[in-house]
Write a protein that holds these residues in place. Structure first.
Motif, short mmCIF file in Angstrom:
data_model
loop_
_atom_site.label_atom_id
_atom_site.label_comp_id
_atom_site.label_asym_id
_atom_site.label_seq_id
_atom_site.Cartn_x
_atom_site.Cartn_y
_atom_site.Cartn_z
N GLY A 161 86.04 48.88 97.86
CA GLY A 161 85.47 49.38 96.39
C GLY A 161 86.63 49.34 95.47
O GLY A 161 87.54 49.57 96.14
N LYS A 162 86.43 50.06 94.68
CA LYS A 162 86.74 50.40 93.24
C LYS A 162 86.77 51.43 93.08
O LYS A 162 85.55 52.26 92.99
N VAL A 163 87.22 52.29 92.30
CA VAL A 163 88.01 53.55 91.85
C VAL A 163 87.44 53.38 90.49
O VAL A 163 88.43 52.98 90.11
N LEU A 164 86.94 54.02 89.63
CA LEU A 164 86.39 54.11 88.45
C LEU A 164 87.28 55.95 87.75
O LEU A 164 86.23 56.63 88.36
N ILE A 165 88.49 55.59 87.25
CA ILE A 165 88.73 57.14 87.05
C ILE A 165 88.32 57.37 85.49
O ILE A 165 89.16 57.03 84.68
N PRO A 166 87.36 57.65 84.85
CA PRO A 166 87.55 58.19 82.99
C PRO A 166 88.18 59.37 82.55
O PRO A 166 88.24 60.15 83.16
N VAL A 167 89.32 59.01 82.17
CA VAL A 167 89.73 59.97 81.64
C VAL A 167 90.07 59.80 80.06
O VAL A 167 89.96 59.32 79.23
N PRO A 168 90.93 61.61 79.54
CA PRO A 168 90.74 61.99 78.17
C PRO A 168 92.50 61.20 78.17
O PRO A 168 93.74 60.61 79.08
N ALA A 169 92.65 60.24 77.05
CA ALA A 169 93.80 58.90 77.00
C ALA A 169 95.18 60.37 77.23
O ALA A 169 96.11 59.75 77.60
N VAL A 170 95.28 61.52 76.71
CA VAL A 170 96.48 61.77 76.48
C VAL A 170 96.33 63.30 77.54
O VAL A 170 95.02 64.06 77.59
N GLY A 171 97.32 63.88 78.34
CA GLY A 171 97.41 64.71 79.75
C GLY A 171 96.66 64.01 80.51
O GLY A 171 97.71 63.74 81.83
#
Length: 639
Positions: free
Chosen positions: A412-422
């Protein structure tokens, strides 16, 4: 008898002329934002200015810079030739731009230390030969469109910038009818709530706005923006805006002020200036793509750039007749600041924590807790609830490693949604470190959206990072953000191949899944139970990220054909607490415990209503310090 501005200006000029060397050949003295600029024809003073101005600074208590009169400067083309000869090739100069309004030449180099020379020997030679004042900037190891654009705007708008700085200086050092005898706080947003951070500080004739954000999760438009309709808010009386850091909930509505006539300064750290431009432009882009109206446009963002005065940490700066500002490291994101305001002649001191991390991370040092004076502390409470205790960092990193390994085992694949900064850069460093030590299976890590640009900006300001990373970038010619595992995604069309390919990690914006490529990846990956959605950041109530985290199993999203489709969420959903750039409850209390000097009043903000209330009660009980939780649109007399 009240002195006029001209009287004050004349007094300053007299002091400067009296204490400058007789052969200085002063041609003019001008305000330049929070400092004074002295233009001279004597070129020797340009390289000896620290010695020359010390006595004047002590007398006037104002920052001073000496600049060359235009009549003695070499023509730009001739000066550039000298500069390229004087600066060693090893400095790798990437650009030279002249600012005739200030008499500065801005030199971008990949190795600024080489360009400066030992004990600034190269700079002094440049001054002597060209009569221009050199300013050396770091060329990012990774190309940054935003940094290039920001520097281009400041270059092309140099005359307007000069006008702005003169106006700012005249306003800061204007005469006042009376000294500040009171200090008042007016809450405009982020009190008993998260988002739309904004508050007014009023003291005598001085007024400063702290932060100017939006609420990204607001369903009701009346809760999306600060309460600029408050009686106390008057753009014409506003001396300046201080931005603590570049997240949209603290800077997102700032361009709106310029649309409606504000012409004053913005103060923030240098990384914040660039990062908030990135976020504001992305905000416009998202609204445009979704066909939504934006409260400001690109012209207003450009105004923000030209009106921003970047400050270094730990430097005291006049920002209003009765207010001095100092920024300190907040440890939240790159360039984030704890704001210290010194009001009047020792009348009152305010420490505004904004978002802060009282604990070292892989990328940033812990927040500063030592201040010259502090009577009032305004502190966040995002994680101030009784149960908001984050696990130890080693365990947090171990959980992420386990999730990635388990998902990869299932192909499978891991999607990590993140704020672009930090958060994005922190996760990148963690994954890279564990892949290199063998604890994490080696996988391609795809970097999407604004993360690539934000990462390039991080490499431009290594002095704001922890010592070991700073050393790698500055002295070892190593860049941990350019790991072999990282694969920047430069075109949306590449996503088809990524989704169809083997196990991988995808780091994509936005962190709360309110837009950005994370939404497209979620639409494609959510139906497959082999995949994992891993949250590593705070999910504001009302956002899509928060709803999925709380168990939402079907999501309505626009498909590639522009039509709405129902997406089933069969993928594994995990929330990994502990990577947050915010302090947890123990760290918040630890900050107050170690803060020196101790405040006599604490004001709690930036937290869900119940968390703020409970945190205030605990602080009052533990420390015996009067602690309050005001609501939005309250006015508090601090002194």
């Amino acid at each position: 008898m009240t002195r006029t501005y001209n009287d004050v200006s004349a007094k300053i000029r007299e002091t400067i002329v009296e204490h400058m060397p007789k052969d200085a050949e002063i041609t003019r003295i001008e305000f330049e934002g929070p400092r004074l600029a002295i233009y001279v024809r004597n070129v020797n003073l340009l390289s000896e200015q620290s010695y020359v101005v010390t006595e004047i600074v002590n007398l006037l208590h104002k920052r001073i810079v000496i600049r060359s009169d235009q009549s003695i400067r070499l023509p730009e083309r001739e000066a550039e030739g000298y500069i390229r000869k004087l600066i060693p090739p090893e400095a790798e100069v990437t650009g030279i731009n002249f600012d005739p309004s200030l008499g500065e030449v801005v030199v971008e180099a990949k190795k600024p230390g080489v360009a400066i020379g030992k004990e600034a020997s190269v700079l002094q030679q440049v001054v002597k030969e060209t009569r221009w004042r050199p300013r050396i900037l770091r060329a990012p190891p990774l190309h940054s469109k935003i940094i290039s654009s920001t520097r281009h705007i400041l270059h092309t708008e140099s005359e307007e910038r000069s006008r702005i700085l003169r106006d700012v200086g005249e306003r800061i050092f204007r005469p006042t009818f009376s000294k500040a005898g009171y200090v008042r706080l007016v809450t405009l947003g982020a009190f008993r709530e998260v988002g739309r951070a904004a508050m007014l500080i009023q003291a005598g004739d001085s007024t400063v706005l702290l932060d100017c954000g939006i609420n990204p999760g607001a369903q009701d438009p009346s809760h999306a923006y600060p309460r600029f309709d408050a009686d106390e808010f008057d753009l014409e009386k506003l001396d300046g805006v201080v931005i603590s850091h570049a997240h949209l909930d603290h800077c997102g509505i700032l361009p709106f002020l310029y649309k409606y006539g504000y012409d004053g300064p913005i103060y923030c750290s240098e990384p914040t200036q660039v990062l908030m431009t990135l976020h504001q432009l992305d905000y416009l882009d998202v609204h445009s793509r979704e066909g939504e109206h934006s409260p400001f446009d690109q012209k207003d963002v450009r105004e923000v750039v030209t009106h921003t005065i970047p400050l270094r940490y730990n430097v005291v700066t006049d920002v209003a007749p009765d207010i001095k500002l100092t920024l300190h490291n907040a440890g939240h994101i790159l360039g984030s600041s704890i704001v210290h305001l010194h009001i009047g002649e020792g009348l009152h001191n305010i420490v505004y924590s904004a978002d802060f991390k009282f604990g070292r991370t892989m990328m940033l040092d812990s927040a500063m807790a030592q201040f010259p004076r502090a009577e009032t502390l305004i502190i966040e409470s995002t994680y101030g609830g009784p149960d908001d205790i984050m696990p130890d960092r080693e365990g947090v990193e171990g959980k992420l490693v386990s999730i990635v390994n388990e998902t990869a085992e299932k192909n499978g694949k891991v999607l990590i949604p993140v704020p672009a900064v930090g958060r994005a850069q922190e996760i990148m460093l963690v994954l890279d470190a564990y892949m290199k030590n063998g604890a994490l299976r080696e996988l391609p890590i795809y970097i999407e959206g604004m993360v690539n640009e934000a990462t390039a900006i991080h490499t431009a300001f290594p002095e704001y990072l922890v010592r070991d990373i700073k050393e790698q970038i500055l002295h070892q010619d190593l860049n941990p953000f350019q790991s072999e595992y990282f694969h920047p995604v430069t075109h949306p069309g590449d996503r088809d191949e990524i989704v169809a390919g083997g196990p991988c990690v995808i780091i994509a914006t936005s962190g709360m899944m309110e837009g950005g490529p994370a939404i497209d990846y979620f639409r494609r990956l959510a139906p497959d139970p082999r995949n994992t959605l891993a949250y590593v950041s705070y999910q504001v109530e009302g956002t899509l990220g928060n709803r999925i985290k709380n168990g939402l199993k079907e999501v309505s999203l626009f498909g590639p054909d522009g039509k709405m489709e129902m997406v089933k969420c069969n993928m594994r959903v995990e929330s990994i607490e502990g990577f947050s750039g915010h302090s947890d409850r123990n760290q918040l209390l630890g900050f107050i415990k170690r803060m020196m000097p101790k405040p006599t009043r604490i004001i709690v903000n930036h937290g869900e209503r119940r968390k703020s209330e409970l945190f205030a009660q605990n602080v009052n009980r533990i420390f015996g310090i009067k602690t309050v939780v005001p609501d939005v649109l309250e006015s508090l007399r601090l002194r």
